[in-house]
Motif scaffolding. Structure first.
Motif, PDB file in Angstrom:
ATOM      1  N   ARG A 208     -17.334 -52.059   4.176  1.00 42.58           N
ATOM      2  CA  ARG A 208     -15.871 -51.905   4.151  1.00 42.58           C
ATOM      3  C   ARG A 208     -15.350 -51.956   2.720  1.00 42.58           C
ATOM      4  O   ARG A 208     -14.504 -51.151   2.325  1.00 42.58           O
ATOM      5  CB  ARG A 208     -15.190 -53.017   4.949  1.00 42.58           C
ATOM      6  CG  ARG A 208     -15.376 -52.934   6.427  1.00 42.58           C
ATOM      7  CD  ARG A 208     -14.539 -53.986   7.094  1.00 42.58           C
ATOM      8  NE  ARG A 208     -15.149 -54.471   8.312  1.00 42.58           N
ATOM      9  CZ  ARG A 208     -14.578 -55.332   9.122  1.00 42.58           C
ATOM     10  NH1 ARG A 208     -13.383 -55.826   8.841  1.00 42.58           N
ATOM     11  NH2 ARG A 208     -15.176 -55.728  10.224  1.00 42.58           N
TER      12      ARG A 208
ATOM     13  N   THR B  70     -23.261 -57.134   5.843  1.00 47.22           N
ATOM     14  CA  THR B  70     -23.375 -55.698   5.577  1.00 47.22           C
ATOM     15  C   THR B  70     -22.113 -54.963   6.008  1.00 47.22           C
ATOM     16  O   THR B  70     -21.614 -54.098   5.282  1.00 47.22           O
ATOM     17  CB  THR B  70     -24.612 -55.124   6.287  1.00 47.22           C
ATOM     18  OG1 THR B  70     -25.762 -55.771   5.739  1.00 47.22           O
ATOM     19  CG2 THR B  70     -24.727 -53.626   6.108  1.00 47.22           C
ATOM     20  N   ASP B  71     -21.584 -55.300   7.149  1.00 48.28           N
ATOM     21  CA  ASP B  71     -20.342 -54.691   7.633  1.00 48.28           C
ATOM     22  C   ASP B  71     -19.228 -54.871   6.604  1.00 48.28           C
ATOM     23  O   ASP B  71     -18.567 -53.910   6.210  1.00 48.28           O
ATOM     24  CB  ASP B  71     -19.960 -55.324   8.972  1.00 48.28           C
ATOM     25  CG  ASP B  71     -18.635 -54.827   9.526  1.00 48.28           C
ATOM     26  OD1 ASP B  71     -18.196 -53.709   9.188  1.00 48.28           O
ATOM     27  OD2 ASP B  71     -18.024 -55.581  10.313  1.00 48.28           O
ATOM     28  N   TYR B  72     -19.044 -56.085   6.138  1.00 54.93           N
ATOM     29  CA  TYR B  72     -17.980 -56.366   5.166  1.00 54.93           C
ATOM     30  C   TYR B  72     -18.263 -55.676   3.838  1.00 54.93           C
ATOM     31  O   TYR B  72     -17.352 -55.153   3.188  1.00 54.93           O
ATOM     32  CB  TYR B  72     -17.828 -57.870   4.943  1.00 54.93           C
ATOM     33  CG  TYR B  72     -17.498 -58.669   6.184  1.00 54.93           C
ATOM     34  CD1 TYR B  72     -16.990 -58.060   7.340  1.00 54.93           C
ATOM     35  CD2 TYR B  72     -17.703 -60.030   6.223  1.00 54.93           C
ATOM     36  CE1 TYR B  72     -16.711 -58.796   8.472  1.00 54.93           C
ATOM     37  CE2 TYR B  72     -17.411 -60.779   7.355  1.00 54.93           C
ATOM     38  CZ  TYR B  72     -16.914 -60.153   8.472  1.00 54.93           C
ATOM     39  OH  TYR B  72     -16.638 -60.886   9.599  1.00 54.93           O
TER      40      TYR B  72
ATOM     41  N   ARG C 231     -29.160 -53.982  14.696  1.00 58.70           N
ATOM     42  CA  ARG C 231     -27.847 -54.587  14.529  1.00 58.70           C
ATOM     43  C   ARG C 231     -27.712 -55.055  13.091  1.00 58.70           C
ATOM     44  O   ARG C 231     -28.549 -55.799  12.595  1.00 58.70           O
ATOM     45  CB  ARG C 231     -27.686 -55.779  15.467  1.00 58.70           C
ATOM     46  CG  ARG C 231     -26.329 -56.404  15.329  1.00 58.70           C
ATOM     47  CD  ARG C 231     -26.044 -57.326  16.489  1.00 58.70           C
ATOM     48  NE  ARG C 231     -24.621 -57.591  16.478  1.00 58.70           N
ATOM     49  CZ  ARG C 231     -24.113 -58.802  16.441  1.00 58.70           C
ATOM     50  NH1 ARG C 231     -24.881 -59.850  16.441  1.00 58.70           N
ATOM     51  NH2 ARG C 231     -22.815 -58.968  16.421  1.00 58.70           N
TER      52      ARG C 231
ATOM     53  N   LEU D 161     -10.358 -61.061   5.661  1.00 57.48           N
ATOM     54  CA  LEU D 161     -11.660 -61.709   5.617  1.00 57.48           C
ATOM     55  C   LEU D 161     -11.646 -62.821   4.578  1.00 57.48           C
ATOM     56  O   LEU D 161     -10.762 -62.879   3.730  1.00 57.48           O
ATOM     57  CB  LEU D 161     -12.744 -60.684   5.255  1.00 57.48           C
ATOM     58  CG  LEU D 161     -12.915 -59.522   6.236  1.00 57.48           C
ATOM     59  CD1 LEU D 161     -13.824 -58.458   5.654  1.00 57.48           C
ATOM     60  CD2 LEU D 161     -13.462 -60.019   7.563  1.00 57.48           C
TER      61      LEU D 161
ATOM     62  N   GLU E   5     -28.750 -55.959   3.463  1.00 58.57           N
ATOM     63  CA  GLU E   5     -29.537 -56.595   4.526  1.00 58.57           C
ATOM     64  C   GLU E   5     -30.770 -57.321   3.998  1.00 58.57           C
ATOM     65  O   GLU E   5     -31.531 -57.880   4.791  1.00 58.57           O
ATOM     66  CB  GLU E   5     -29.972 -55.548   5.557  1.00 58.57           C
ATOM     67  CG  GLU E   5     -28.869 -55.090   6.481  1.00 58.57           C
ATOM     68  CD  GLU E   5     -28.467 -56.139   7.499  1.00 58.57           C
ATOM     69  OE1 GLU E   5     -29.327 -56.674   8.219  1.00 58.57           O
ATOM     70  OE2 GLU E   5     -27.266 -56.428   7.582  1.00 58.57           O
TER      71      GLU E   5
ATOM     72  N   THR F 192     -25.788 -57.121  10.010  1.00 60.06           N
ATOM     73  CA  THR F 192     -25.073 -58.382   9.879  1.00 60.06           C
ATOM     74  C   THR F 192     -23.620 -58.136   9.474  1.00 60.06           C
ATOM     75  O   THR F 192     -23.262 -57.061   8.960  1.00 60.06           O
ATOM     76  CB  THR F 192     -25.735 -59.260   8.804  1.00 60.06           C
ATOM     77  OG1 THR F 192     -25.660 -58.579   7.554  1.00 60.06           O
ATOM     78  CG2 THR F 192     -27.173 -59.590   9.156  1.00 60.06           C
ATOM     79  N   SER F 193     -22.792 -59.144   9.667  1.00 57.08           N
ATOM     80  CA  SER F 193     -21.400 -59.047   9.227  1.00 57.08           C
ATOM     81  C   SER F 193     -21.351 -58.931   7.704  1.00 57.08           C
ATOM     82  O   SER F 193     -20.452 -58.292   7.155  1.00 57.08           O
ATOM     83  CB  SER F 193     -20.581 -60.249   9.707  1.00 57.08           C
ATOM     84  OG  SER F 193     -21.125 -61.456   9.234  1.00 57.08           O
TER      85      SER F 193
ATOM     86  N   HIS G  36     -16.524 -65.368   1.140  1.00 61.23           N
ATOM     87  CA  HIS G  36     -17.592 -64.545   1.703  1.00 61.23           C
ATOM     88  C   HIS G  36     -17.690 -63.215   0.948  1.00 61.23           C
ATOM     89  O   HIS G  36     -18.782 -62.764   0.611  1.00 61.23           O
ATOM     90  CB  HIS G  36     -17.332 -64.323   3.195  1.00 61.23           C
ATOM     91  CG  HIS G  36     -18.516 -63.841   3.957  1.00 61.23           C
ATOM     92  ND1 HIS G  36     -19.729 -64.493   3.967  1.00 61.23           N
ATOM     93  CD2 HIS G  36     -18.679 -62.763   4.752  1.00 61.23           C
ATOM     94  CE1 HIS G  36     -20.586 -63.830   4.726  1.00 61.23           C
ATOM     95  NE2 HIS G  36     -19.968 -62.778   5.214  1.00 61.23           N
TER      96      HIS G  36
END
Length: 139
Positions: free
Chosen positions: A12, A7-9, A2, A36, A83, A4-5, A40
């Motif tokens: 994007r 990394t997701d952001y 999984r 967002l 990450e 982290t957010s 952050h």
């Protein structure tokens, strides 16, 4: 695994930047587009900049651009940068941990191998492969 957010952001942001490599993107614009936190995204941008993935300029006409072509940015490397300091399990972290089976654990080596395989597989793709084709707000 999984991600982290963070990394997701970060992904994007990079996908958007890869869609228009000639344009400098401000964290404010990216925060608004993706709904967002600007604060952050600024932290994410700093990490990407320190890693040499993006270049940033301050002032009028400033913003962030990719430091190299999207076709040269391997996803496994990008994800490893984003990450960093996020161990797959607690006992991989740098801080103190109290694992009672550490000396007998056969899982650690397998998890490290799986993590390497995950990143190696992602390195088969580049940021260009996942770049957004057009801005979401385009008419």
């Amino acid at each position: 695994m999984r991600l982290t957010s963070f990394t997701d952001y970060g992904l994007r942001m990079l996908m958007r930047m890869a869609s228009a490599p000639e344009r400098a993107f401000s964290t404010a614009d990216l925060a608004e587009e993706f709904d967002l936190s600007r604060h952050h995204l600024s932290k994410i941008m700093q990490r990407l900049s320190r890693a040499g993935i993006v270049e940033t300029r301050r002032g009028g006409g400033g913003g962030a651009t990719l430091a190299q072509p999207a076709s040269e940015l391997r996803l496994g490397r990008v994800i490893a940068v984003l990450e960093q300091d996020q161990p797959i399990v607690e006992c991989f972290g740098s801080g103190p941990h109290s694992c009672t089976i550490d000396r007998q654990c056969g899982l650690k080596a397998r998890l490290r191998a799986a993590e390497r395989a995950f990143l190696t597989d992602l390195d088969r793709s580049t940021l260009a492969d996942i770049a957004l084709s057009e801005p979401r707000n385009a008419a």
